[in-house]
Design an enzyme around this catalytic site. Structure first.
Site, short mmCIF file in Angstrom:
data_model
loop_
_atom_site.label_atom_id
_atom_site.label_comp_id
_atom_site.label_asym_id
_atom_site.label_seq_id
_atom_site.Cartn_x
_atom_site.Cartn_y
_atom_site.Cartn_z
N HIS A 124 0.84 -1.20 0.00
CA HIS A 124 0.00 0.00 0.00
C HIS A 124 0.87 1.26 0.00
O HIS A 124 0.71 2.14 -0.86
CB HIS A 124 -0.93 -0.02 1.23
CG HIS A 124 -1.84 1.15 1.29
ND1 HIS A 124 -3.10 1.13 0.75
CD2 HIS A 124 -1.67 2.39 1.84
CE1 HIS A 124 -3.67 2.31 0.94
NE2 HIS A 124 -2.83 3.08 1.62
N GLU A 125 1.80 1.34 0.94
CA GLU A 125 2.64 2.54 1.03
C GLU A 125 3.56 2.67 -0.17
O GLU A 125 3.77 3.78 -0.67
CB GLU A 125 3.41 2.56 2.34
CG GLU A 125 2.55 2.61 3.59
CD GLU A 125 1.52 3.75 3.63
OE1 GLU A 125 1.71 4.78 2.95
OE2 GLU A 125 0.51 3.60 4.35
N HIS A 134 -5.74 6.22 -3.06
CA HIS A 134 -6.60 5.18 -2.49
C HIS A 134 -7.59 4.72 -3.55
O HIS A 134 -8.03 5.49 -4.40
CB HIS A 134 -7.32 5.69 -1.24
CG HIS A 134 -6.38 5.88 -0.10
ND1 HIS A 134 -6.43 6.96 0.74
CD2 HIS A 134 -5.35 5.11 0.33
CE1 HIS A 134 -5.46 6.85 1.64
NE2 HIS A 134 -4.79 5.74 1.41
N CYS A 135 -7.93 3.45 -3.51
CA CYS A 135 -8.77 2.80 -4.51
C CYS A 135 -10.16 2.51 -3.95
O CYS A 135 -10.30 2.21 -2.75
CB CYS A 135 -8.09 1.50 -4.97
SG CYS A 135 -8.96 0.64 -6.28
N CYS A 140 -8.56 -4.35 -3.47
CA CYS A 140 -7.26 -3.82 -3.91
C CYS A 140 -6.42 -3.43 -2.70
O CYS A 140 -6.93 -2.92 -1.70
CB CYS A 140 -7.49 -2.60 -4.81
SG CYS A 140 -5.96 -1.82 -5.40
#
Length: 178
Positions: A124-125, A134-135, A140
């Site tokens: 993520h990071e 962000h999704c 995801c």
């Protein structure tokens, strides 16, 4: 995964060596080439003694000072940012550095769940450092996790839309686009 840069794992404080080795192996399985750097001391100026937490930006600054293409700082201390009670990690958007904390990822987790959480937070990071936001897809890895339950529910991979965004960004940054 598209052509990704090398990732330098930068231990900050005293994160568990096995957790670092597992994370390096798991990121390698996601297509990254990972190198483990020498451990760095926690920046004491980032400690908020009243909160008993470290400000994430202090560790992010340490990661930014490392001489590497892409840096993922990994720590074992509790982090916060802004007015948030805690964060699992932070990143410099479109930058070269991010940080994750293993501190809360251990909560109510066996070894397999902890390892999955660490990979998801790292992916993520790192996604933010490649310009991903962000999704809206809850499966995801770029889905925003505000709780461990949300982290546990999402996947460890980028969805097709995020993967395509990432691929196009890598093409643009390599100068291959016209």
């Amino acid at each position: 995964m598209t052509d990704m840069p090398h990732i330098t794992l930068l231990p900050v404080g005293n994160p568990d060596r096995r957790a670092l080795d597992d994370l390096a192996q798991d990121l390698g399985g996601m297509g990254f080439v990972v190198e483990l750097a020498r451990r760095r001391a926690l920046p004491q100026r980032a400690l908020d003694a009243k909160r008993g937490q470290f400000h994430a930006d202090g560790l992010l600054g340490l990661a930014l000072s490392a001489r590497a293409e892409r840096v993922l700082a990994v720590t074992d201390v509790d982090l916060y940012a802004g007015d948030l009670n805690f964060v699992f990690g932070v990143a410099r958007p479109n930058g070269k550095a991010c940080v994750i904390s293993l501190f809360r990822l251990y909560l109510d987790a066996d070894e397999e769940r902890f390892r999955g959480r660490a990979l998801k937070e790292a992916m993520h990071e790192l996604g933010h450092t490649f310009g991903l936001g962000h999704c809206a897809d809850p499966c995801c890895v770029m889905w925003f996790s505000n709780t461990l339950g949300e982290t546990d529910r999402k996947g460890a991979s980028y969805c097709p839309r995020c993967e395509e965004t990432l691929r196009l960004a890598r093409i643009r940054s390599s100068g291959l686009s016209k």
